[in-house]
Design an enzyme around this catalytic site. Sequence first.
Site, short mmCIF file in Angstrom:
data_model
loop_
_atom_site.label_atom_id
_atom_site.label_comp_id
_atom_site.label_asym_id
_atom_site.label_seq_id
_atom_site.Cartn_x
_atom_site.Cartn_y
_atom_site.Cartn_z
N ARG A 146 0.85 -1.19 0.00
CA ARG A 146 0.00 0.00 0.00
C ARG A 146 0.89 1.24 0.00
O ARG A 146 1.96 1.24 0.60
CB ARG A 146 -0.87 -0.03 1.26
N ASP B 186 4.56 -4.55 6.55
CA ASP B 186 3.29 -4.74 7.26
C ASP B 186 3.14 -6.23 7.56
O ASP B 186 3.19 -7.06 6.66
CB ASP B 186 2.14 -4.24 6.38
N ASP C 37 0.43 -7.71 8.99
CA ASP C 37 -0.97 -8.13 9.05
C ASP C 37 -1.71 -7.77 10.34
O ASP C 37 -2.83 -7.26 10.27
CB ASP C 37 -1.14 -9.64 8.81
N ASP D 192 -3.20 -5.93 13.42
CA ASP D 192 -3.53 -4.53 13.67
C ASP D 192 -4.26 -4.44 15.00
O ASP D 192 -4.90 -5.39 15.44
CB ASP D 192 -4.46 -3.98 12.58
N GLU E 7 -5.56 -13.57 9.03
CA GLU E 7 -4.71 -13.14 7.92
C GLU E 7 -3.23 -13.35 8.28
O GLU E 7 -2.44 -13.82 7.46
CB GLU E 7 -4.98 -11.66 7.60
#
Length: 176
Positions: free
Chosen positions: A23, A103, A105, A107, A123
């Site tokens: 992203r 990242d 995964d 959060d 995930e």
Amino acid sequence: MIIPEPGQKIEIQSYKHNGQLHRVWERTTVLKATRNILIGGNDRTLVTESDGRTWITREPAICYFHAKYWFNVIGMIRTTGLHYYCNIGSPFVFDEEALKYIDYDLDIKVFPDMTFTLLDEDEYAVHKEEMNYPNVVDSILHNHVEILKQWIRQRKGPFAPEFVDQWYERYLTYRT
């Protein structure tokens, strides 16, 4: 490492463990930068996903990145109060191109009353298997989830009561 100047506009790039771009946030204003910390602000920023889809952030946000902790924190200023979105990821690096991190995964979503929820464990499990996260990385990530939870409970760093408001005021001085 290059250290950007306050007021400089930078791109933020997140990658996955396998090196694939995940992203990109097109434009964040640097508010403070040292070797260890970068604090940035953005509002209505174009975000591009790895599949090419784009979207625009809906509210002002203050971003906190650290070069020694395996997480970053986004404080989102909403009409319903201050919300945080915390990404479990590698410490950041900054080069001529962008601020970059991996990242991983997991959060944590933090609500205005400072309650929080750990997200995306499924995930994480899939990607851990697919991308062969080393055991040492898995251990570091879970340790930093616990550190992040402590920071939230203790109102430390970006969770301190005035942190986002103070940096948002600074951000407003750079808006054009």
